[in-house]
Design a protein around this motif. Structure first.
Motif, PDB file in Angstrom:
ATOM      1  N   ARG B 175       0.614  -1.369   0.003  1.00 40.30           N
ATOM      2  CA  ARG B 175      -0.085  -0.066   0.085  1.00 40.30           C
ATOM      3  C   ARG B 175       0.939   1.455  -0.103  1.00 40.30           C
ATOM      4  NH1 ARG B 175      -2.851   3.023   3.374  1.00 40.30           N
ATOM      5  NH2 ARG B 175      -1.583   2.250   5.098  1.00 40.30           N
ATOM      6  N   ILE B 176       1.815   1.252   0.832  1.00 38.30           N
ATOM      7  CA  ILE B 176       2.802   2.375   1.163  1.00 38.30           C
ATOM      8  C   ILE B 176       3.513   2.783  -0.218  1.00 38.30           C
ATOM      9  CG2 ILE B 176       4.874   3.279   2.173  1.00 38.30           C
ATOM     10  CD1 ILE B 176       3.702   1.699   4.878  1.00 38.30           C
ATOM     11  N   MET B 177       3.854   1.396  -0.850  1.00 43.01           N
ATOM     12  CA  MET B 177       4.881   1.488  -2.244  1.00 43.01           C
ATOM     13  C   MET B 177       3.997   2.252  -3.323  1.00 43.01           C
ATOM     14  SD  MET B 177       6.962  -1.862  -2.902  1.00 43.01           S
ATOM     15  CE  MET B 177       8.527  -1.573  -3.796  1.00 43.01           C
ATOM     16  N   ALA B 182       2.711   6.919  -6.549  1.00 37.45           N
ATOM     17  CA  ALA B 182       1.918   7.748  -6.899  1.00 37.45           C
ATOM     18  C   ALA B 182       2.383   9.246  -6.795  1.00 37.45           C
ATOM     19  CB  ALA B 182       0.435   7.617  -6.399  1.00 37.45           C
ATOM     20  N   ARG B 183       3.154   9.419  -5.881  1.00 34.79           N
ATOM     21  CA  ARG B 183       3.865  10.582  -5.609  1.00 34.79           C
ATOM     22  C   ARG B 183       5.109  10.681  -6.157  1.00 34.79           C
ATOM     23  NH1 ARG B 183       2.035   9.205  -0.623  1.00 34.79           N
ATOM     24  NH2 ARG B 183       0.619  10.622   0.372  1.00 34.79           N
ATOM     25  N   GLY B 184       5.457   9.835  -7.408  1.00 35.52           N
ATOM     26  CA  GLY B 184       6.837   9.735  -8.186  1.00 35.52           C
ATOM     27  C   GLY B 184       8.020   9.162  -7.743  1.00 35.52           C
ATOM     28  N   ALA B 185       7.805   8.291  -6.534  1.00 30.79           N
ATOM     29  CA  ALA B 185       8.860   7.765  -6.056  1.00 30.79           C
ATOM     30  C   ALA B 185       9.590   6.620  -6.952  1.00 30.79           C
ATOM     31  CB  ALA B 185       8.605   7.195  -4.638  1.00 30.79           C
ATOM     32  N   ASP B 186      10.790   6.276  -7.207  1.00 33.22           N
ATOM     33  CA  ASP B 186      11.043   5.205  -8.232  1.00 33.22           C
ATOM     34  C   ASP B 186      11.925   4.261  -7.261  1.00 33.22           C
ATOM     35  OD1 ASP B 186      12.231   3.840 -10.163  1.00 33.22           O
ATOM     36  OD2 ASP B 186      13.512   5.257 -10.752  1.00 33.22           O
ATOM     37  N   ALA B 198      16.041   4.598  -2.052  1.00 37.08           N
ATOM     38  CA  ALA B 198      14.648   4.873  -2.433  1.00 37.08           C
ATOM     39  C   ALA B 198      13.758   4.238  -1.448  1.00 37.08           C
ATOM     40  CB  ALA B 198      14.589   4.384  -3.806  1.00 37.08           C
ATOM     41  N   MET B 199      14.563   3.434  -0.722  1.00 33.55           N
ATOM     42  CA  MET B 199      13.646   2.358   0.328  1.00 33.55           C
ATOM     43  C   MET B 199      13.259   3.283   1.774  1.00 33.55           C
ATOM     44  SD  MET B 199      13.110  -0.108  -1.055  1.00 33.55           S
ATOM     45  CE  MET B 199      12.934  -1.909  -0.548  1.00 33.55           C
ATOM     46  N   VAL B 200      13.881   4.351   1.769  1.00 33.68           N
ATOM     47  CA  VAL B 200      13.449   5.257   2.990  1.00 33.68           C
ATOM     48  C   VAL B 200      12.373   5.572   3.036  1.00 33.68           C
ATOM     49  CG1 VAL B 200      14.343   7.326   4.281  1.00 33.68           C
ATOM     50  CG2 VAL B 200      16.247   5.806   3.335  1.00 33.68           C
ATOM     51  N   PRO B 201      11.833   6.358   2.044  1.00 33.36           N
ATOM     52  CA  PRO B 201      10.277   6.660   2.066  1.00 33.36           C
ATOM     53  C   PRO B 201       9.391   5.479   2.309  1.00 33.36           C
ATOM     54  CG  PRO B 201      11.452   7.129  -0.156  1.00 33.36           C
ATOM     55  CD  PRO B 201      12.339   6.685   0.802  1.00 33.36           C
ATOM     56  N   LEU B 202       9.805   4.188   1.904  1.00 41.54           N
ATOM     57  CA  LEU B 202       9.133   3.017   2.291  1.00 41.54           C
ATOM     58  C   LEU B 202       9.255   2.646   3.717  1.00 41.54           C
ATOM     59  CD1 LEU B 202       7.248   0.869   0.842  1.00 41.54           C
ATOM     60  CD2 LEU B 202       9.444  -0.513   0.337  1.00 41.54           C
ATOM     61  N   LEU B 203      10.424   2.626   4.289  1.00 44.01           N
ATOM     62  CA  LEU B 203      10.712   1.938   5.373  1.00 44.01           C
ATOM     63  C   LEU B 203      10.103   2.917   6.587  1.00 44.01           C
ATOM     64  CD1 LEU B 203      14.125   0.461   5.092  1.00 44.01           C
ATOM     65  CD2 LEU B 203      11.918  -0.910   5.615  1.00 44.01           C
TER      66      LEU B 203
END
Lengths: 294, 283
Positions: B175-177, B182-186, B198-203
């Motif tokens: 869900r977070i991913m 959707a906010r442009g994370a890659d 890139a995992m930081v905004p997920l973790l």
């Protein structure tokens, strides 16, 4: 104990010969640690046994805090809460109170403990030290009562939201609770799941005489109850039958609660000059009233 | 092909129906036996035991063998090390700095076979026992440890909750991913470092969410009268059955063979077999 030897408190009469109240809240005030404003402010209410009551209110109106006071998850700073004759500030009665008044929470995922449905239903009775054979019997009964027997061996994450909430209800039935407090149980469910849960609690109330306290912000759900309490800014602002509460248009406007669709239609038509009685609130009643007045 | 190590294969075989406590105890004793034995007779006895168990489990020989896959590297590595770096015994092959001796060959074979036995035997435990039963059995087996204040119940409860919430947290991650994408994370392109960053905004949201779930769950557990392991009963009781007795007896026979062998009772047979393989009589 009554003549039949039943020890269930719902059969017990007080010395004055009246039935005991399921939940009695007397002039309660409760403030969370670190907060300045109380979450519950001088609230008094009584839920009779076997009754189905709804507590309505917006987010932050204090209705969830009120629920936590009802099974001793929190104790009031002022006033008293009595559940089935036991005061919640008597710490030695804590487990009895929680077994008597079970609670279903909003998030269906975050209240299921075990990785198998039947193990989760068994969690409550295991905690209070019920004998294994008796737990087995209660678990089977509870799952049958919520219509989830076929899913006894399933993993909770494979169930739908409505099914998870029914499992949570079964977990409380297995504790042989006579009171079920449901804190916005349908807020995260789809319409089908919502119907499953509401049908289950209505049946438990009607057929088994279980006292239901339904906390919700859906007026349609509150319409199912025998009595409705409306909370606003930590205070109790209205109480009565759904018919009475939905007829009080000023109060509804003030608290910002949207009445059920038939009531809204009735209000609109009244505003346009059609003379309708002010207390019709079900689809059928409103249709009938409209037909009659035309 | 996916490895099957640690996986559970549902079934109703004799092995599936055994008491999980007995399975755990026998697995531990089996591991001890595998390490204890060093002779052909010992290995033959243990091989017969494990093959019978595989046959009875009905999960399929291939399934059990696939459990070896993630540990194949370790097996090959130790085999090679033993083959090349053994300086005792008679030289069989010598080239440049490499010298392979017969003792080296025997050792390498022994080690790799020992590891194979070890992995297939323990894989059978997890292949035929689901995690819930495994946790339950561990709690019961470790119960005596309570005497030295080891938190057995708490540990078992933590394991149960961890197992229960793995799928929930996976959904949450998904869900977070999606929300971050959707906010442009890659999450997919770039080097290892970029992807790790890139995992930081997920973790971080995942951690926050895990704490929220934990707090909700704690409240729900309290509401259902949870107050630790004191005075708690369990719905499911484990009872030893005839199956467990048979399994225990079968293992006793194998263990007896291994122990007798270690004491040198079967030395003549062992020597005879070795004599056949290495007529030179090195060992």
């Amino acid at each position: 104990m009554d003549k039949s030897g039943n020890v269930g408190y719902n059969k017990t009469k007080t010395k004055t010969g009246e039935f005991m109240d399921a939940i009695r809240i007397e002039n309660c005030t409760f403030t969370y640690e670190g907060d300045t404003l109380p979450a519950v402010d001088h609230v008094s209410l009584t839920v009779r046994e076997g009754e189905f009551v709804a507590i309505l209110g917006h987010n932050g109106s204090g209705k969830s805090s009120l629920a936590k006071l009802m099974n001793a998850l929190e104790t009031p700073d002022e006033g008293t809460v009595t559940v089935a004759g036991m005061r919640t500030d008597e710490t030695d009665k804590l487990w009895q109170i929680r077994a008597e008044a079970g609670m279903v929470f909003q998030n269906p995922d975050n209240q299921i403990v075990a990785a198998i449905v039947e193990d989760d239903v068994a969690f409550g009775p295991e905690n209070i030290g019920v004998k294994p054979a008796e737990i087995r019997r209660r678990v089977d009964e509870a799952l049958a009562a919520v219509g989830m027997s076929a899913y006894a061996k399933h993993a909770p994450h494979t169930l739908s939201g409505g099914q998870k909430q029914r499992v949570a209800i079964a977990g409380i039935l297995a504790l042989q609770s006579r009171i079920i407090i449901l804190d916005e149980p349908t807020a995260m469910l789809d319409p089908l799941g919502r119907r499953e849960v509401l049908d289950t609690i209505r049946r438990l109330n009607r057929d088994d005489g279980i006292t239901i306290v339904l906390i919700t912000h859906f007026m349609e759900e509150a319409a199912l109850a025998d009595r409705v309490f409306v909370m606003e800014d930590a205070r109790l602002v209205a109480e009565g039958t759904p018919r009475e509460v939905f007829a009080d248009r000023d109060m509804l406007r003030r608290t910002g609660l949207t009445p059920p669709n038939p009531v809204r239609l009735r209000n609109c038509l009244t505003d346009e000059g059609l003379a309708l009685p002010a207390d019709a609130f079900t689809d059928e009643e409103v249709i009938e009233e409209i037909c009659r007045s035309l | 092909m996916r490895s099957t190590f640690g996986q559970y294969i549902p079934g109703a075989s004799v092995l599936h129906r055994m008491d999980p406590r007995v399975k755990i105890v026998l697995t531990v004793l089996y591991v001890v036996a595998v390490f204890l034995t060093g002779s052909l007779i010992g290995y033959a006895a243990l091989t017969a035991f494990v093959l019978t168990a595989i046959f009875l489990s009905r999960v399929g020989f291939g399934t059990v063998m696939r459990a070896l896959k993630p540990l194949l590297f370790i097996i090959i590595f130790t085999t090679v090390i033993n083959l090349f770096f053994n300086s005792t015994g008679n030289t069989v092959l010598s080239w440049w700095i490499i010298r392979i001796t017969d003792a080296g060959i025997i050792n390498a074979l022994r080690i790799s076979y020992r590891l194979t036995l070890l992995i297939t035997g323990t894989a059978l435990l997890t292949l035929t026992t689901n995690t819930v039963d495994l946790t339950d059995a561990l709690e019961r087996l470790l119960r005596p440890m309570k005497l030295i204040r080891f938190p057995v119940h708490e540990l078992a409860m933590m394991m149960t909750i961890a197992l229960r919430f793995i799928p929930t947290l996976m959904e949450e991650t998904d869900r977070i991913m999606k929300a971050q994408k959707a906010r442009g994370a890659d999450f997919e392109t770039g080097g290892a470092l970029k992807r790790a960053k890139a995992m930081v905004p997920l973790l971080i949201p995942l951690f926050v969410s895990a704490f929220r779930i934990a707090s909700d769950l704690a409240l729900a557990m309290e509401a259902r009268c949870y107050h630790g392991g004191e005075g708690r009963t369990r719905m499911k009781t484990l009872r030893l059955g005839r199956l467990d007795l048979w399994a225990g007896m079968a293992f006793c026979v194998v263990a007896a063979a291994v122990v007798c062998d270690q004491c040198g009772l079967f030395a003549f047979a062992d020597n005879a077999v070795r004599g056949l393989i290495f007529p030179g009589g090195a060992l």
